[in-house]
Motif scaffolding. Structure first.
Motif, PDB file in Angstrom:
ATOM      1  N   MET A   1     -11.353 -23.076   5.850  1.00  0.00           N
ATOM      2  CA  MET A   1     -10.407 -22.135   5.298  1.00  0.00           C
ATOM      3  C   MET A   1     -10.805 -21.843   3.858  1.00  0.00           C
ATOM      4  SD  MET A   1      -6.245 -22.387   5.063  1.00  0.00           S
ATOM      5  CE  MET A   1      -6.162 -22.917   6.743  1.00  0.00           C
ATOM      6  N   ARG A   2     -10.631 -20.590   3.436  1.00  0.00           N
ATOM      7  CA  ARG A   2     -10.940 -20.207   2.066  1.00  0.00           C
ATOM      8  C   ARG A   2      -9.967 -19.127   1.617  1.00  0.00           C
ATOM      9  NH1 ARG A   2     -14.176 -15.489   2.296  1.00  0.00           N
ATOM     10  NH2 ARG A   2     -14.902 -15.107   4.390  1.00  0.00           N
ATOM     11  N   ILE A   3      -9.838 -18.947   0.328  1.00  0.00           N
ATOM     12  CA  ILE A   3      -8.955 -17.909  -0.202  1.00  0.00           C
ATOM     13  C   ILE A   3      -9.696 -16.583  -0.140  1.00  0.00           C
ATOM     14  CG2 ILE A   3      -7.721 -17.086  -2.231  1.00  0.00           C
ATOM     15  CD1 ILE A   3      -7.464 -20.063  -3.050  1.00  0.00           C
ATOM     16  N   HIS A   4      -9.073 -15.597   0.492  1.00  0.00           N
ATOM     17  CA  HIS A   4      -9.669 -14.265   0.624  1.00  0.00           C
ATOM     18  C   HIS A   4      -9.029 -13.280  -0.358  1.00  0.00           C
ATOM     19  CE1 HIS A   4     -11.376 -10.697   2.394  1.00  0.00           C
ATOM     20  NE2 HIS A   4     -10.183 -10.231   2.665  1.00  0.00           N
ATOM     21  N   LEU A   5      -7.701 -13.333  -0.461  1.00  0.00           N
ATOM     22  CA  LEU A   5      -6.942 -12.450  -1.340  1.00  0.00           C
ATOM     23  C   LEU A   5      -5.984 -13.266  -2.196  1.00  0.00           C
ATOM     24  CD1 LEU A   5      -5.780  -9.770   1.275  1.00  0.00           C
ATOM     25  CD2 LEU A   5      -7.555  -9.445  -0.449  1.00  0.00           C
ATOM     26  N   ALA A   6      -5.792 -12.821  -3.419  1.00  0.00           N
ATOM     27  CA  ALA A   6      -4.730 -13.331  -4.279  1.00  0.00           C
ATOM     28  C   ALA A   6      -4.088 -12.094  -4.893  1.00  0.00           C
ATOM     29  CB  ALA A   6      -5.281 -14.248  -5.357  1.00  0.00           C
ATOM     30  N   SER A   7      -2.821 -12.167  -5.212  1.00  0.00           N
ATOM     31  CA  SER A   7      -2.114 -10.999  -5.731  1.00  0.00           C
ATOM     32  C   SER A   7      -1.547 -11.250  -7.107  1.00  0.00           C
ATOM     33  CB  SER A   7      -0.941 -10.623  -4.811  1.00  0.00           C
ATOM     34  OG  SER A   7      -1.385 -10.231  -3.543  1.00  0.00           O
ATOM     35  N   VAL A   8      -1.432 -10.176  -7.865  1.00  0.00           N
ATOM     36  CA  VAL A   8      -0.700 -10.180  -9.116  1.00  0.00           C
ATOM     37  C   VAL A   8       0.199  -8.946  -9.064  1.00  0.00           C
ATOM     38  CG1 VAL A   8      -2.526  -8.994 -10.419  1.00  0.00           C
ATOM     39  CG2 VAL A   8      -0.870 -10.379 -11.626  1.00  0.00           C
ATOM     40  N   PHE A   9       1.483  -9.133  -9.323  1.00  0.00           N
ATOM     41  CA  PHE A   9       2.424  -8.016  -9.304  1.00  0.00           C
ATOM     42  C   PHE A   9       2.280  -7.216 -10.590  1.00  0.00           C
ATOM     43  CE2 PHE A   9       4.657 -11.119  -6.555  1.00  0.00           C
ATOM     44  CZ  PHE A   9       4.707 -10.356  -5.404  1.00  0.00           C
ATOM     45  N   VAL A  10       2.124  -5.914 -10.468  1.00  0.00           N
ATOM     46  CA  VAL A  10       1.923  -5.070 -11.640  1.00  0.00           C
ATOM     47  C   VAL A  10       2.995  -3.985 -11.706  1.00  0.00           C
ATOM     48  CG1 VAL A  10      -0.548  -5.537 -11.710  1.00  0.00           C
ATOM     49  CG2 VAL A  10       0.271  -3.538 -10.455  1.00  0.00           C
ATOM     50  N   ASP A  11       3.329  -3.592 -12.947  1.00  0.00           N
ATOM     51  CA  ASP A  11       4.339  -2.560 -13.163  1.00  0.00           C
ATOM     52  C   ASP A  11       3.820  -1.177 -12.792  1.00  0.00           C
ATOM     53  OD1 ASP A  11       5.881  -4.600 -14.226  1.00  0.00           O
ATOM     54  OD2 ASP A  11       5.404  -4.105 -16.300  1.00  0.00           O
ATOM     55  N   ASP A  12       2.536  -0.943 -13.002  1.00  0.00           N
ATOM     56  CA  ASP A  12       1.935   0.372 -12.806  1.00  0.00           C
ATOM     57  C   ASP A  12       0.509   0.147 -12.309  1.00  0.00           C
ATOM     58  OD1 ASP A  12       0.144   2.599 -13.657  1.00  0.00           O
ATOM     59  OD2 ASP A  12       1.979   3.456 -14.484  1.00  0.00           O
ATOM     60  N   GLN A  13       0.225   0.555 -11.078  1.00  0.00           N
ATOM     61  CA  GLN A  13      -1.083   0.272 -10.501  1.00  0.00           C
ATOM     62  C   GLN A  13      -2.232   0.952 -11.257  1.00  0.00           C
ATOM     63  OE1 GLN A  13      -0.174   1.152  -6.251  1.00  0.00           O
ATOM     64  NE2 GLN A  13      -1.093  -0.870  -5.920  1.00  0.00           N
ATOM     65  N   GLU A  14      -2.042   2.176 -11.714  1.00  0.00           N
ATOM     66  CA  GLU A  14      -3.113   2.886 -12.417  1.00  0.00           C
ATOM     67  C   GLU A  14      -3.409   2.208 -13.759  1.00  0.00           C
ATOM     68  OE1 GLU A  14      -6.242   5.172 -12.684  1.00  0.00           O
ATOM     69  OE2 GLU A  14      -4.930   5.156 -10.940  1.00  0.00           O
ATOM     70  N   GLN A  15      -2.363   1.845 -14.478  1.00  0.00           N
ATOM     71  CA  GLN A  15      -2.538   1.118 -15.739  1.00  0.00           C
ATOM     72  C   GLN A  15      -3.216  -0.220 -15.488  1.00  0.00           C
ATOM     73  OE1 GLN A  15       1.032   0.651 -18.099  1.00  0.00           O
ATOM     74  NE2 GLN A  15       0.230  -1.187 -19.073  1.00  0.00           N
ATOM     75  N   VAL A  43     -12.554  -7.184  -7.869  1.00  0.00           N
ATOM     76  CA  VAL A  43     -13.330  -8.409  -7.680  1.00  0.00           C
ATOM     77  C   VAL A  43     -14.146  -8.680  -8.932  1.00  0.00           C
ATOM     78  CG1 VAL A  43     -13.515  -8.230  -5.167  1.00  0.00           C
ATOM     79  CG2 VAL A  43     -15.256  -7.160  -6.616  1.00  0.00           C
ATOM     80  N   SER A  44     -14.635  -9.881  -9.027  1.00  0.00           N
ATOM     81  CA  SER A  44     -15.540 -10.236 -10.109  1.00  0.00           C
ATOM     82  C   SER A  44     -16.891  -9.583  -9.841  1.00  0.00           C
ATOM     83  CB  SER A  44     -15.708 -11.754 -10.166  1.00  0.00           C
ATOM     84  OG  SER A  44     -16.798 -12.087 -11.013  1.00  0.00           O
ATOM     85  N   GLY A  50     -16.560 -11.968  -3.000  1.00  0.00           N
ATOM     86  CA  GLY A  50     -15.681 -13.129  -3.109  1.00  0.00           C
ATOM     87  C   GLY A  50     -14.212 -12.742  -3.036  1.00  0.00           C
ATOM     88  N   THR A  51     -13.383 -13.602  -3.576  1.00  0.00           N
ATOM     89  CA  THR A  51     -11.936 -13.414  -3.556  1.00  0.00           C
ATOM     90  C   THR A  51     -11.558 -12.107  -4.230  1.00  0.00           C
ATOM     91  OG1 THR A  51     -11.634 -15.802  -3.654  1.00  0.00           O
ATOM     92  CG2 THR A  51      -9.725 -14.437  -4.215  1.00  0.00           C
ATOM     93  N   GLU A  52     -10.696 -11.346  -3.555  1.00  0.00           N
ATOM     94  CA  GLU A  52     -10.192 -10.086  -4.098  1.00  0.00           C
ATOM     95  C   GLU A  52      -8.824 -10.319  -4.730  1.00  0.00           C
ATOM     96  OE1 GLU A  52     -10.491  -6.663  -1.370  1.00  0.00           O
ATOM     97  OE2 GLU A  52     -11.818  -7.943  -0.162  1.00  0.00           O
ATOM     98  N   LEU A  53      -8.612  -9.681  -5.880  1.00  0.00           N
ATOM     99  CA  LEU A  53      -7.312  -9.721  -6.540  1.00  0.00           C
ATOM    100  C   LEU A  53      -6.591  -8.419  -6.202  1.00  0.00           C
ATOM    101  CD1 LEU A  53      -5.400 -11.188  -8.536  1.00  0.00           C
ATOM    102  CD2 LEU A  53      -6.474  -9.824 -10.334  1.00  0.00           C
TER     103      LEU A  53
END
Length: 129
Positions: A1-15, A43-44, A50-53
């Motif tokens: 098992m590995r981490i594929h996606l991680a999320s960060v909640f953002v106020d404005d996607q374009e910003q 991604v980095s 690798g892992t996508e944010l």
């Protein structure tokens, strides 16, 4: 098992896309329209497969109180690894990034905390070893 996606909640996607790519240096991986929002990942550049944010829209009613509580308490939402915290701190400060914590050496780990302009505090860290 590995981490594929991680999320960060953002106020404005374009910003968020501008900040995470133009300032932090990530690379856009996916940008798919989904009605009012987008499936938007970065991604980095050192690990493009690798892992996508996920720059997740913070539309859910629980998101803003959660994010505000973390910021009020000075708690970073997530942490990104860097090779040199002090050098990255200087680079980002030069780009106008606001830090809530300057680099702190805590033995085997050095950290700093920045404001991502999208409602989150983000830690950058380097672990010796």
């Amino acid at each position: 098992m590995r981490i594929h996606l991680a999320s960060v909640f953002v106020d404005d996607q374009e910003q968020a896309l501008r900040f995470y790519t133009e300032v932090l240096g990530f690379v856009k991986k996916h940008d798919i329209p989904l009605g009012e929002h987008r499936w938007l990942t970065v991604v980095s550049p050192q690990d493009p497969d690798g892992t996508e944010l996920v720059l997740e829209p913070g539309a859910h009613p629980a998101v803003n109180p959660f994010k505000e509580a973390l910021v009020t308490d000075g708690i970073p939402f997530t942490s990104f690894a860097v090779d040199d915290v002090k050098a990255e701190y200087e680079r980002l400060r030069g780009l106008g990034v606001r830090f809530t914590q300057e680099p702190v050496d805590m033995g085997p780990v050095t950290t700093a905390v920045l404001d991502d302009t999208c409602g989150n505090l983000i830690q950058i860290a380097h672990q010796a070893g």
